[in-house]
Enzyme design. Structure first.
Site, PDB file in Angstrom:
ATOM      1  N   ARG A 173       1.226  -0.954   0.011  1.00 35.98           N
ATOM      2  CA  ARG A 173       0.072  -0.150  -0.369  1.00 35.98           C
ATOM      3  C   ARG A 173       1.123   1.573  -0.259  1.00 35.98           C
ATOM      4  O   ARG A 173       2.247   1.476   1.150  1.00 35.98           O
ATOM      5  CB  ARG A 173      -0.607  -0.564   0.937  1.00 35.98           C
ATOM      6  CG  ARG A 173      -2.091   1.328   1.464  1.00 35.98           C
ATOM      7  CD  ARG A 173      -2.988   1.331   2.113  1.00 35.98           C
ATOM      8  NE  ARG A 173      -2.870   3.015   2.507  1.00 35.98           N
ATOM      9  CZ  ARG A 173      -3.895   3.564   3.948  1.00 35.98           C
ATOM     10  NH1 ARG A 173      -3.478   2.613   4.793  1.00 35.98           N
ATOM     11  NH2 ARG A 173      -4.079   4.470   3.250  1.00 35.98           N
TER      12      ARG A 173
ATOM     13  N   HIS B 197      -3.264  10.818   1.557  1.00 38.37           N
ATOM     14  CA  HIS B 197      -3.059  10.607   2.666  1.00 38.37           C
ATOM     15  C   HIS B 197      -1.718  11.913   3.210  1.00 38.37           C
ATOM     16  O   HIS B 197      -0.919  11.506   3.332  1.00 38.37           O
ATOM     17  CB  HIS B 197      -1.627   9.855   2.748  1.00 38.37           C
ATOM     18  CG  HIS B 197      -0.955   8.384   3.955  1.00 38.37           C
ATOM     19  ND1 HIS B 197      -1.431   7.172   3.480  1.00 38.37           N
ATOM     20  CD2 HIS B 197      -0.782   9.274   4.734  1.00 38.37           C
ATOM     21  CE1 HIS B 197      -1.670   6.768   4.808  1.00 38.37           C
ATOM     22  NE2 HIS B 197      -0.462   8.124   5.723  1.00 38.37           N
TER      23      HIS B 197
ATOM     24  N   GLU C  53      -7.658   7.938   6.183  1.00 42.08           N
ATOM     25  CA  GLU C  53      -7.615   8.998   8.136  1.00 42.08           C
ATOM     26  C   GLU C  53      -8.758   9.710   8.007  1.00 42.08           C
ATOM     27  O   GLU C  53      -7.939  11.348   8.240  1.00 42.08           O
ATOM     28  CB  GLU C  53      -6.633   8.848   8.644  1.00 42.08           C
ATOM     29  CG  GLU C  53      -6.048   7.228   8.883  1.00 42.08           C
ATOM     30  CD  GLU C  53      -5.337   6.762  10.122  1.00 42.08           C
ATOM     31  OE1 GLU C  53      -5.043   8.062  10.855  1.00 42.08           O
ATOM     32  OE2 GLU C  53      -4.909   6.270  10.724  1.00 42.08           O
TER      33      GLU C  53
ATOM     34  N   ASN D 259      -7.870   0.823   9.522  1.00 42.89           N
ATOM     35  CA  ASN D 259      -6.632   1.272  10.643  1.00 42.89           C
ATOM     36  C   ASN D 259      -6.865   1.029  11.999  1.00 42.89           C
ATOM     37  O   ASN D 259      -7.659   1.439  12.380  1.00 42.89           O
ATOM     38  CB  ASN D 259      -5.714   2.864  10.233  1.00 42.89           C
ATOM     39  CG  ASN D 259      -5.925   2.994   8.293  1.00 42.89           C
ATOM     40  OD1 ASN D 259      -5.922   1.793   7.830  1.00 42.89           O
ATOM     41  ND2 ASN D 259      -5.256   3.888   8.266  1.00 42.89           N
TER      42      ASN D 259
ATOM     43  N   TYR E  12      -4.947   0.698  15.508  1.00 44.55           N
ATOM     44  CA  TYR E  12      -3.792   0.679  16.316  1.00 44.55           C
ATOM     45  C   TYR E  12      -3.918   0.687  17.878  1.00 44.55           C
ATOM     46  O   TYR E  12      -3.037   0.111  18.480  1.00 44.55           O
ATOM     47  CB  TYR E  12      -3.379   1.925  16.382  1.00 44.55           C
ATOM     48  CG  TYR E  12      -2.150   2.578  15.283  1.00 44.55           C
ATOM     49  CD1 TYR E  12      -0.916   1.579  14.515  1.00 44.55           C
ATOM     50  CD2 TYR E  12      -3.143   2.412  13.756  1.00 44.55           C
ATOM     51  CE1 TYR E  12      -0.120   2.288  13.423  1.00 44.55           C
ATOM     52  CE2 TYR E  12      -2.690   2.941  12.481  1.00 44.55           C
ATOM     53  CZ  TYR E  12      -0.474   2.337  12.262  1.00 44.55           C
ATOM     54  OH  TYR E  12      -0.782   2.997  11.626  1.00 44.55           O
TER      55      TYR E  12
ATOM     56  N   GLU F 221      -3.901  -0.477   7.973  1.00 39.25           N
ATOM     57  CA  GLU F 221      -2.613   0.213   8.801  1.00 39.25           C
ATOM     58  C   GLU F 221      -2.799  -0.783  10.097  1.00 39.25           C
ATOM     59  O   GLU F 221      -4.130  -0.906  10.713  1.00 39.25           O
ATOM     60  CB  GLU F 221      -2.556   1.165   9.414  1.00 39.25           C
ATOM     61  CG  GLU F 221      -2.134   1.870   7.915  1.00 39.25           C
ATOM     62  CD  GLU F 221      -2.277   3.597   8.415  1.00 39.25           C
ATOM     63  OE1 GLU F 221      -1.310   3.699   9.188  1.00 39.25           O
ATOM     64  OE2 GLU F 221      -2.318   4.654   6.991  1.00 39.25           O
TER      65      GLU F 221
HETATM   66  C1  NOJ Z   1      -2.196   6.290  10.232  1.00 37.43           C
HETATM   67  C2  NOJ Z   1      -1.644   7.036   9.177  1.00 37.43           C
HETATM   68  O1  NOJ Z   1      -2.512   6.886   8.386  1.00 37.43           O
HETATM   69  C3  NOJ Z   1       0.406   6.898   9.302  1.00 37.43           C
HETATM   70  O2  NOJ Z   1       0.571   7.853   7.881  1.00 37.43           O
HETATM   71  C4  NOJ Z   1       0.654   6.729  10.862  1.00 37.43           C
HETATM   72  O3  NOJ Z   1       2.146   6.610  10.766  1.00 37.43           O
HETATM   73  C5  NOJ Z   1       0.430   6.046  11.883  1.00 37.43           C
HETATM   74  N1  NOJ Z   1      -0.998   5.723  11.766  1.00 37.43           N
HETATM   75  C6  NOJ Z   1       0.976   5.670  12.620  1.00 37.43           C
HETATM   76  O4  NOJ Z   1       0.703   6.844  13.243  1.00 37.43           O
END
Ligand code: NOJ
Length: 482
Positions: A83, A128, A173, A315, A317, A383
């Site tokens: 990606r 992005h 995002e 995405n 995290y 992500e």
């Molecule tokens: C999501 C973002 O899309 C990416 O650009 C970023 O580096 C990561 N989060 C980690 O923070």
């Protein structure tokens, strides 16, 4: 723990995408080379005091010149998918199709062709975070005209690269971009306009996305056979006190203000979540705000966002515990509207950046939530990753443990819960420019030596192990040009 022992061979479906992700501004460098126009991130970083130690993406990993080094990393991992994002202002320096930069087109053609020749399927993000500065000068994401300008850019990309690119992400995002760019000022363009612009920006991003999806659907899909979506970021959230109904509803609001804000219009109703609408209305009355609706309405005269995603791009995290809050009551702000306060569970380790609590099991829960709430879509995890700050450890045992735990959770979601997960993209291929954190937060599967001009890439332990998992699980795909 070896993943191959834990995960049955059939856990990941045939054709599962084993990927890694990057974004143009974070890796390319060469910010003004070969006719590239500036983006809002160039401007933001060149102003002092915005980014850790005033670092910039001027050079970054120099992927514009060192693409072949990146390709070697991709090949070494054995990825089936990669990606990447296109730098809009490298292709269209003033953001419009009035002038197309041939060197930008040539660069991405080479990247895409090299990927295909290596049997790696590109997933391409159109924007992005790095909006062309020339468009920002005309009002950027706050201006209604941006949706048509984005649509023209998207059509240009579909036409130019769509014979080979079959997976598209329009906007990355929107929540993060709108919140950090226009509410908190932490990201470009660095505006602090609490409680207002954030919704306008989110709205225009959804309008831009919808127009581009409809353009693809009407003009390109029958020729190219690809898929288009929008990458949505979300935490997984749980009530701090599950027996407290106020915490329970604050948690629902928290999820709606992050994920539902975009997912509900696209996957459910064509409109914002009811809870979000009523809450913002109520806050307007409470605060005596009468300058028009803060949460805009979708116009009947434009294509509606409902159904404008061919898959769910997620995405993920981290996770949060949430409690109801009445602080921020008197101020106009997104947080005040959301009415939820986050608490970190002390049992969750933090990796690198302060916001990143490591909670792999939250991903399985979030995948199930998406399945239930958004009509069981095919989900690409576009992500997910783990950062290090401080002394570099090439033997990044903790990061690999994180990836193993995460992939276990994904496999359980697929096999035990019946969630249709179609791919996983690790963030990120190599250490790069982590926005306001600069280069100190390292998320890579490859280490990059930023202290030397060669910017040498060296595989981390986690990269080696990820490659081993991929080689056991990957199914070979055939890539054809249309
Ligand atoms: C999501 C973002 O899309 C990416 O650009 C970023 O580096 C990561 N989060 C980690 O923070």
């Amino acid at each position: 723990m070896s993943l191959s022992k834990e995960v049955p061979a059939d856990a990941f479906p045939q054709g599962f995408a084993w990927g890694a992700a990057t974004a143009a501004y974070q890796i390319e460098g060469c910010w003004d080379m070969d006719g590239k126009g500036p983006s809002i991130w160039d401007t933001f970083c060149h102003a002092k005091g915005r980014v850790f130690e005033d670092q910039t993406g001027d050079v970054a990993c120099n992927s514009y010149q060192l693409w072949e080094e990146d390709l070697k990393c991709i090949q070494q991992l054995g990825l089936t998918h990669y990606r990447l994002s296109l730098s809009w202002s490298r292709l269209l320096p003033d953001g419009t199709t009035n002038y197309i930069n041939p060197k930008g087109v040539a660069y991405y053609n080479k990247v895409i062709n090299d990927l295909i020749a290596s049997a790696v399927m590109p997933m391409v993000t159109l924007n992005h975070f790095d909006l062309p500065q020339a468009l920002e000068n005309r009002g950027g994401w706050k201006s209604p005209e941006i949706a048509d300008v984005f649509d023209s850019y998207a059509k240009f990309c579909f036409k130019t690269f769509g014979d080979r690119v079959k997976l598209w992400i329009t906007v990355n995002e929107p929540y993060v971009c709108a919140k950090h760019g226009y509410e908190d000022g932490l990201y470009a363009p660095g505006l602090r306009e609490p409680g207002t612009s954030v919704y306008l920006v989110g709205h225009n991003m959804l309008r831009a996305h919808s127009k581009a999806w409809h353009s693809y659907d009407a003009n390109f899909r029958h020729l190219q056979g690809g898929k288009v979506s929008i990458a949505l970021s979300s935490d997984w959230a749980e009530p701090l006190d599950p027996s407290n109904p106020e915490d329970v509803s604050a948690t629902e609001r928290y999820m709606d203000f992050i994920l539902g804000w975009f997912a509900c219009p696209v996957f459910c109703t064509g409109d914002y979540p009811e809870k979000m609408k009523t809450r913002i209305e109520a806050r307007n009355l409470e605060l005596g705000f009468s300058e028009g609706p803060r949460l805009p309405k979708f116009s009947e005269d434009e294509p509606n966002p409902l159904g404008t995603a061919d898959f769910f791009a997620l995405n993920y995290y981290t996770s949060r515990k949430v409690k109801n809050t009445s602080s921020h009551r008197s101020e106009l702000s997104f947080k005040g509207d959301q009415g939820a306060e986050v608490v970190m569970d002390p049992s969750w380790p933090i990796c690198g950046v302060s916001w990143l609590a490591v909670v792999p099991e939250g991903l399985r829960k979030l995948l199930n939530y998406i399945k239930e709430t958004y009509n069981n879509p095919d989900i690409y995890i576009t992500e997910n990753g783990f950062s290090q700050i401080g002394p570099v450890e090439l033997e990044d045992i903790e990061r690999w443990q994180f990836y193993q735990d995460t992939l276990q959770e994904v496999s359980k979601a697929i096999r035990d819960d019946g969630v249709s997960v179609t791919g996983y993209f690790a963030w990120t291929l190599m250490d790069n420019f982590e926005w306001a954190e600069g280069f100190r937060a390292r998320f890579g599967l490859f280490h990059v030596d930023f202290s030397r001009a060669e910017l040498k890439r060296t595989v981390y332990h986690s990269g080696r192990e990820y490659a081993a998992v991929i080689s056991r699980h990957r199914t070979h795909i055939k890539l054809e040009k249309t």
